[in-house]
Design an enzyme around this catalytic site. Structure first.
Site, PDB file in Angstrom:
ATOM      1  N   HIS A 402      18.430   4.237  19.555  1.00 55.91           N
ATOM      2  CA  HIS A 402      19.531   4.633  18.689  1.00 55.91           C
ATOM      3  C   HIS A 402      19.135   5.731  17.697  1.00 55.91           C
ATOM      4  O   HIS A 402      19.981   6.365  17.074  1.00 55.91           O
ATOM      5  CB  HIS A 402      20.076   3.401  17.945  1.00 55.91           C
ATOM      6  CG  HIS A 402      21.529   3.500  17.610  1.00 55.91           C
ATOM      7  ND1 HIS A 402      22.056   4.505  16.851  1.00 55.91           N
ATOM      8  CD2 HIS A 402      22.595   2.719  17.964  1.00 55.91           C
ATOM      9  CE1 HIS A 402      23.360   4.334  16.706  1.00 55.91           C
ATOM     10  NE2 HIS A 402      23.717   3.258  17.384  1.00 55.91           N
ATOM     11  N   ASP A 406      23.348   8.335  19.607  1.00 48.88           N
ATOM     12  CA  ASP A 406      24.199   7.313  19.007  1.00 48.88           C
ATOM     13  C   ASP A 406      25.052   6.684  20.100  1.00 48.88           C
ATOM     14  O   ASP A 406      24.947   7.029  21.283  1.00 48.88           O
ATOM     15  CB  ASP A 406      25.048   7.904  17.883  1.00 48.88           C
ATOM     16  CG  ASP A 406      25.891   9.072  18.348  1.00 48.88           C
ATOM     17  OD1 ASP A 406      26.122   9.184  19.579  1.00 48.88           O
ATOM     18  OD2 ASP A 406      26.298   9.868  17.487  1.00 48.88           O
TER      19      ASP A 406
END
Lengths: 429, 326
Positions: A402, A406
């Site tokens: 992450h 995203d």
């Protein structure tokens, strides 16, 4: 009269047990000491022995059911005998009825006198000691509130399973000195001193096998990965009906057999080109976009999990990709991979669809940004143009770092792979 | 078997032994011509003459002292103290001389004498003629103490007492003198050894340990409990000293519940000894209730017959005590 076999209470804290397996079926002739079932408690598993002989009349619960302690789980009696009404399962698992049963049972053993001022006659103490009964469980009836001998005698005496009794007799163990783990202190063979215990069944000993070098390294890297990478796994389904049809056509015309995995490798290589951030590596506070797309391919070998690399996969034709993947997999299983074959992956794929797995959370192979888990293809009903039709649906599980991508970008990547797989001809142009 | 009275049984024991052994002499107040205050020695003066059956002055000290001295010099005297209450007057000679002489002379002297005396209440004879003072003599080493409860026991135990080479206090029960019981024919001589208790009724639920007049009363209570399904064992101690401890302990282990009953005042009574004999043994671990004592009230025996009946253990009191154990 039919006798109930109850879910044993093997410890004070035990409230329920799971019937792991029934070893006997309805109608079987049961001898005392026969093993009826395997029961799992919160602590261990144990074998449930028959106290009675007769015919197994009923199994109240199926294997796998969780049952409150002391509830009947089976009935033994004369062949053709009626089972009491209460024998029907009140609740499949531990429901309210089961709870109330437990409460009644608890009430009976509440000590009527607190131990600190527990008074009992010498005779009561002696008999309690002989029968291995705790005075706290005895209800006093004496004129001063003391426990009398008769109060102790009123409690069921210490009992043992036929097997435990026989072993105790053989090894000369005084059963009154044994704390039974069963219902009402019933002694099971497992409660007897270990030293001279006759094993009930042959249990294989534990074996210690050192990890291979590969397993040690893999384990260390996987641990680091899960500890250091904020990873997220997204799942998506791809309709691969067309892909399977195409594969069938191809495979019927050429000698080399193209696998589904080959199509996935191809789709991923293309998608990485389309979404280059997934082909990058985090380096401190910067991203390094990799110049080439090198696909890691997880292969299970006898020595452990290895990830050989297909370099510049995006530049290869489906046939070349297929041949390379096959060669690496064979070399990997045969232990013939060269160090170069294992170096430089920019993204990895792990395919366990052949085992029927529908979704999982693959672990990123650092320093890569993600890994795609390829899952099973299942025939699934699906609406196509308003009609319900059978389609072949594949599961895709993408784990991504992450910090690098995203949710939106990773989803675009996953969707891109799916789109290629659902329109496989685009992979061939 | 023939049936004779308790008094007759005692008379027979003395007369039979006196016929066999001329060293046996008998002395006391009004035992000769009168035949004894309770008629126990009736006919003996006529048979044995005043050389061997001697009426004495009213002095228990003198009678007992004479007997102790005569015993040490070769006779085997029997002394009758008209009421056991008068043993107070004989006590110096009994406790300080007769009981001690064997030890005092390093075993070179023996005092083979029997002091017979009736004890117990129930005749309306009031406080100085109704006591049960066995505990006094039990507390003196050197004395043996016997209390028979039946004609059979009275005869067999008195013979054993007369043959014993130590002073024996033989406490008869004045209320039992007229009671009857089976006793073997005169030809069938028998002796009941001292130190052997007798289980008068076998049972498994409760043990009553008792002696003397309370044996019969306890047996009657036991019979009533039997109809309720309570099985009472009644042990007649018979010989207080030496005591058959084993019999008491075994019975207590069997039943786990023990009631000690005697007519004598409870405080300082021999019941304390009986109870502690049980508690002070492995029978303790079998006790399922506190060992219970039931003795007479700690008061002088009243003259009023209604009150007199109430101060000693009655059937009702024994029954109530048994119920407390159950």
């Amino acid at each position: 009269m039919a006798e109930a076999i109850i879910m044993p209470k093997t410890g004070m804290a035990m409230e329920e047990g799971v019937i792991i397996e029934w070893f006997k079926s309805v109608g079987d002739k049961i001898e005392k000491g026969d093993i009826l079932a395997e029961i799992e408690t919160d602590k261990s598993t144990m074998e449930l022995e028959a106290d009675e002989e007769g015919t197994l009349l009923s199994l109240v619960y199926e294997a796998g059911t969780t049952v409150a302690v002391t509830l009947p789980i089976a009935w033994i009696g004369e062949e053709g005998e009626e089972i009491p009404q209460a024998a029907a399962p009140a609740a499949k698992a531990t429901g309210e009825v089961a709870d109330s049963e437990v409460k009644i049972e608890t009430q009976e053993v509440i000590p009527a006198v607190i131990s600190s001022d527990l008074r009992s006659t010498p005779a009561a103490k002696r008999v309690a000691a002989e029968r291995n009964i705790s005075l706290e469980s005895v209800k006093p009836s004496g004129q001063f509130g003391e426990i009398r001998e008769r109060d102790v005698l009123a409690l069921p005496s210490v009992t043992a399973t036929p097997l435990a009794a026989r072993i105790a007799a053989e090894q000369g163990t005084d059963l009154s000195t044994i704390n039974g783990s069963g219902h009402n202190g019933k002694i099971f063979s497992g409660d007897l001193p270990q030293k001279t215990m006759t094993p009930m069944t042959t249990v294989a000993e534990d074996t210690r096998v050192p990890l291979t070098k590969i397993q040690q390294i893999t384990g260390k890297r996987l641990l680091e990965s899960t500890q250091q990478i904020p990873s997220v796994t997204s799942n998506m389904k791809a309709d691969v009906t067309e892909l399977l049809n195409l594969r069938k056509q191809i495979n019927s015309s050429i000698e080399t057999k193209i696998t589904i995995n080959d199509f996935v490798l191809m789709a991923v290589a293309r998608a990485l080109k389309d979404v280059p951030r997934m082909n990058s590596t985090l380096d401190g506070d910067a991203l390094i976009y990799k110049g080439s797309i090198n696909l890691g391919m997880a292969v299970a070998t006898p020595k452990g999990l290895i990830v050989p690399v297909i370099p510049q996969a995006d530049m290869m034709s489906l046939t070349n990709l297929s041949n390379k993947a096959k060669a690496l997999a064979v070399a990997g299983r045969e232990g013939r991979l060269q160090p170069d074959d294992l170096y430089g992956a920019t993204f990895s794929i792990s395919n366990i669809g052949m085992f029927g797995v529908s979704s999982f959370s693959p672990i990123i192979n650092p320093p890569e940004a993600g890994i795609l888990g390829v899952c099973a293809i299942e025939a699934t009903p699906k609406f196509v143009a308003g009609e319900l039709v059978e389609r072949q649906i594949m599961g895709l599980s993408l784990t991504y770092d992450h910090r690098v991508v995203d949710g939106a970008e990773s989803s675009v990547f996953l969707k891109t792979i799916r789109d290629y797989l659902e329109a496989p001809l685009t992979l061939l142009v | 078997m023939r049936t004779i009275t308790y008094a007759q049984a005692i008379n027979e024991a003395m007369s039979e032994e006196m016929r066999k052994d001329e060293n046996i002499v008998f002395m006391g107040e009004d035992i000769g011509v009168y035949g004894g205050a309770f008629g126990v020695s009736r006919g003996m003066f006529e048979e044995f003459g005043d050389d061997r059956v001697k009426d004495t002055p009213i002095s228990e000290l003198v009678i007992t002292g004479c007997a102790a001295g005569a015993a040490m010099t070769g006779l085997r005297p029997i002394v009758e103290i008209m009421f056991s209450d008068f043993i107070t007057l004989a006590m110096e000679q009994l406790a300080n001389q007769a009981a001690k002489n064997r030890f005092q002379f390093g075993g070179q002297a023996a005092v083979p004498m029997v002091l017979r005396t009736p004890g117990g209440s129930g005749t309306g004879a009031a406080e100085q003629h109704s006591q049960s003072l066995e505990a006094w003599v039990c507390h003196v080493p050197g004395l043996k103490v016997v209390i028979p409860s039946t004609p059979y026991d009275a005869k067999g135990l008195l013979k054993a007492s007369m043959l014993d080479n130590n002073p024996v206090v033989f406490i008869e029960q004045k209320l039992l003198y007229r009671s009857k019981g089976e006793v073997p024919e005169v030809e069938d001589d028998y002796i009941i050894p001292l130190g052997k208790a007798d289980i008068k009724r076998e049972g498994k639920d409760v043990t009553i340990v008792t002696y003397g007049r309370m044996v019969q009363r306890s047996l009657e209570v036991a019979e009533k409990f039997a109809s309720e399904g309570v099985d009472i064992e009644v042990i007649d101690v018979r010989t207080l000293v030496p005591l058959d401890k084993e019999c008491l302990i075994e019975s207590a282990k069997k039943t786990g519940k023990v009631l000690v009953v005697h007519e004598a005042c409870q405080t300082g009574g021999y019941g304390g000894e009986l109870a502690s004999t049980i508690v002070d043994s492995d029978a303790f671990f079998y006790l399922d209730a506190p060992v219970k004592r039931l003795g007479g009230l700690d008061v002088p025996i009243p003259y009023n017959p209604n009150l007199e009946a109430l101060v000693v253990p009655t059937e009702e009191k024994i029954t109530a005590a048994v119920r407390e154990l159950l």
